[in-house]
Design an enzyme around this catalytic site. Structure first.
Site, PDB file in Angstrom:
ATOM      1  N   ARG A 185      33.788  49.105  43.543  1.00 28.33           N
ATOM      2  CA  ARG A 185      35.081  49.085  42.649  1.00 28.33           C
ATOM      3  C   ARG A 185      34.189  48.306  41.245  1.00 28.33           C
ATOM      4  NH1 ARG A 185      37.096  44.555  40.375  1.00 28.33           N
ATOM      5  NH2 ARG A 185      39.452  44.452  39.585  1.00 28.33           N
TER       6      ARG A 185
ATOM      7  N   LYS B 270      29.765  40.718  37.435  1.00 27.57           N
ATOM      8  CA  LYS B 270      29.819  39.678  37.492  1.00 27.57           C
ATOM      9  C   LYS B 270      28.820  38.518  37.499  1.00 27.57           C
ATOM     10  CE  LYS B 270      33.558  40.458  41.029  1.00 27.57           C
ATOM     11  NZ  LYS B 270      34.102  40.864  42.805  1.00 27.57           N
TER      12      LYS B 270
HETATM   13  N1  HH2 Z   1      37.201  41.476  42.105  1.00 29.98           N
HETATM   14  C1  HH2 Z   1      38.151  41.218  41.095  1.00 29.98           C
HETATM   15  C2  HH2 Z   1      39.184  41.448  41.036  1.00 29.98           C
HETATM   16  N2  HH2 Z   1      39.403  42.273  42.238  1.00 29.98           N
HETATM   17  N3  HH2 Z   1      39.636  43.315  44.380  1.00 29.98           N
HETATM   18  C3  HH2 Z   1      38.188  43.576  44.871  1.00 29.98           C
HETATM   19  N4  HH2 Z   1      38.947  44.402  47.239  1.00 29.98           N
HETATM   20  N5  HH2 Z   1      37.068  42.815  45.285  1.00 29.98           N
HETATM   21  C4  HH2 Z   1      36.770  42.340  43.822  1.00 29.98           C
HETATM   22  O1  HH2 Z   1      35.359  42.263  44.094  1.00 29.98           O
HETATM   23  C5  HH2 Z   1      37.614  42.007  43.182  1.00 29.98           C
HETATM   24  C6  HH2 Z   1      39.045  42.976  43.502  1.00 29.98           C
HETATM   25  C7  HH2 Z   1      37.097  40.318  39.814  1.00 29.98           C
HETATM   26  O2  HH2 Z   1      37.187  41.310  38.969  1.00 29.98           O
HETATM   27  P1  HH2 Z   1      38.412  41.549  37.143  1.00 29.98           P
HETATM   28  O3  HH2 Z   1      39.106  42.551  37.840  1.00 29.98           O
HETATM   29  O4  HH2 Z   1      37.006  42.816  36.327  1.00 29.98           O
HETATM   30  O5  HH2 Z   1      38.054  40.127  37.181  1.00 29.98           O
HETATM   31  P2  HH2 Z   1      39.393  40.028  37.051  1.00 29.98           P
HETATM   32  O6  HH2 Z   1      39.939  39.043  38.118  1.00 29.98           O
HETATM   33  O7  HH2 Z   1      39.349  38.411  35.511  1.00 29.98           O
HETATM   34  O8  HH2 Z   1      41.129  40.461  36.179  1.00 29.98           O
END
Ligand code: HH2
Length: 285
Positions: free
Chosen positions: A256, A222
Site C-alpha cells: 500500500r 511513515k
Molecule cells: N496505513 C495507513 C492507513 N491505512 N491500511 C493498511 N492496511 N495498512 C497500513 O499500513 C495503513 C492503512 C496510514 O496511512 P495514510 O492512509 O496515508 O494516513 P492517514 O491514516 O492519516 O489517512
C-alpha cells in the site's frame, strides 16, 4: 498464493500488487486535504492507475496517531462521489479503508471489491457485509484505536505478538464465515509500534507471511522513515520504495503506497530476486 476479491482472483505467486492510496480526508498525515474534491480525487486515482497501481485504496477517515473517529455519514459524504465515479470503470479495482460496516456495505454496493479494515473486524457487522459480497478483506494489526495507540507499544517480541494477534483476527473472520481465500493480513506498520519495532517487523516479515495468507504492508512516508532518514514527509519517497522492496523480498505480496511510480520498479526488482532465490533453493534441494 491467491487472493479473491469478488469476481477477481489475483495470483500473487510471482508478482506483488501495488495498492495506490487516495485519502479523501482533510487531515491525513501525508496528503490531507489534497483530494477532498471528488474531481481531484478521480484525477489522482487515474494518475496512480497510469503509473501502475493494481488497485486503489480510498479512505475517508485518517488513522494517524491521535486521530478522532469520523461518523458514518461524514465518511460516506467524502467517499461516495469519487467511488461512484471510479466504479464506472470496472477495470479499476477499488478497496475502501474503513472500520465501519455501514460504510463498507455502501461501498461494496457501489462496486468496491476490497475492504481494508485497520481494526480487523471491530464492528460486529463487518464480517457479514464482507461475506455477503465475497469481497477481499485486509485484516490489520492494531492495539487500542488510532486515538489511543501511541500508548500501546509494550511488546516482549513484536513479530511474535503481531503474528499471534493476526492469527487470532483471522480465526475470528473464519468463525464469521469469511472465506480464507479472501483474507489478507497486515502487520500494521506505524500502528502502536515504535520506529525500532517497525524496522524489526519489516525484517521479520517472513514470520507473518508464514501464516499462509498474502501479507499487506504500508510503509510509504511513515514516521519511522522520517526518524531513520531525518527527512520531512514529502522527502521519504526513496526510503519508502526501499522499505517496500525489502518487505516484498521478505514475503509481502501487496504494498500500500502513496508513491506508485517510485515504488513500481523497486517491487519488480524485489519480485525477481525473490523468485531467483526460490529457484536456487529448489534446485539445491
Ligand atoms: N496505513 C495507513 C492507513 N491505512 N491500511 C493498511 N492496511 N495498512 C497500513 O499500513 C495503513 C492503512 C496510514 O496511512 P495514510 O492512509 O496515508 O494516513 P492517514 O491514516 O492519516 O489517512
Amino acid at each position: 498464493m491467491r487472493w479473491r476479491c469478488r469476481d477477481l482472483t489475483f495470483d500473487l505467486t510471482h508478482r506483488a500488487l501495488l495498492m495506490g492510496v487516495i485519502n479523501l480526508t482533510p487531515d491525513s498525515f501525508s496528503d490531507g486535504g489534497r483530494h477532498l474534491d471528488p474531481a481531484a480525487a478521480v484525477a489522482h486515482a487515474r494518475r496512480l492507475m497510469d503509473e501502475g497501481a493494481d488497485l486503489l485504496d480510498l479512505g475517508a477517515e485518517s488513522t494517524r496517531p491521535g486521530a478522532d473517529p469520523v461518523t458514518v455519514d461524514e465518511q460516506l459524504r467524502r467517499l461516495m462521489p469519487a467511488l461512484e465515479a471510479l466504479a464506472r470503470d470496472p477495470s479499476i479495482v477499488i478497496s475502501v479503508d474503513t472500520a465501519a460496516a455501514e460504510v463498507a456495505r455502501r461501498a461494496l454496493e457501489a462496486g468496491a471489491r476490497v475492504i481494508n479494515d485497520v481494526t480487523a473486524l471491530s464492528d460486529p457487522r463487518m464480517a457479514e457485509v464482507v461475506v455477503a459480497a465475497g469481497a477481499g478483506l485486509v485484516l490489520m494489526h492494531l492495539r487500542g484505536t488510532p486515538k489511543t495507540m501511541p500508548g500501546h507499544t509494550d511488546y516482549d517480541d513484536v513479530a511474535r505478538e503481531v503474528r499471534l494477534g493476526l492469527a487470532e483476527r483471522w480465526q475470528e473472520a473464519r468463525r464469521s464465515r469469511v472465506d480464507d481465500e479472501c483474507v489478507a493480513l497486515d502487520p500494521g506498520i506505524g500502528f502502536a509500534k515504535t520506529a525500532e519495532q517497525n524496522l524489526e517487523l519489516l525484517g521479520r516479515l517472513d514470520e507473518i507471511a508464514s501464516l499462509g495468507r498474502p501479507v499487506v504492508v504500508g510503509v510509504s512516508r511513515k514516521s519511522f522513515l522520517g526518524k531513520l532518514l531525518d527527512r520531512p514527509v514529502e522527502r521519504r519517497t526513496e526510503g519508502g520504495a526501499a522499505a517496500a522492496a525489502i518487505a516484498v523480498f521478505r514475503g509481502a505480496r501487496i504494498v500500500r503506497t502513496h508513491d506508485v511510480a517510485a515504488t513500481r520498479d523497486a517491487l519488480r526488482v524485489a519480485d525477481a530476486l525473490r523468485d531467483a532465490r526460490r529457484t536456487g533453493e529448489a534446485s539445491r534441494s
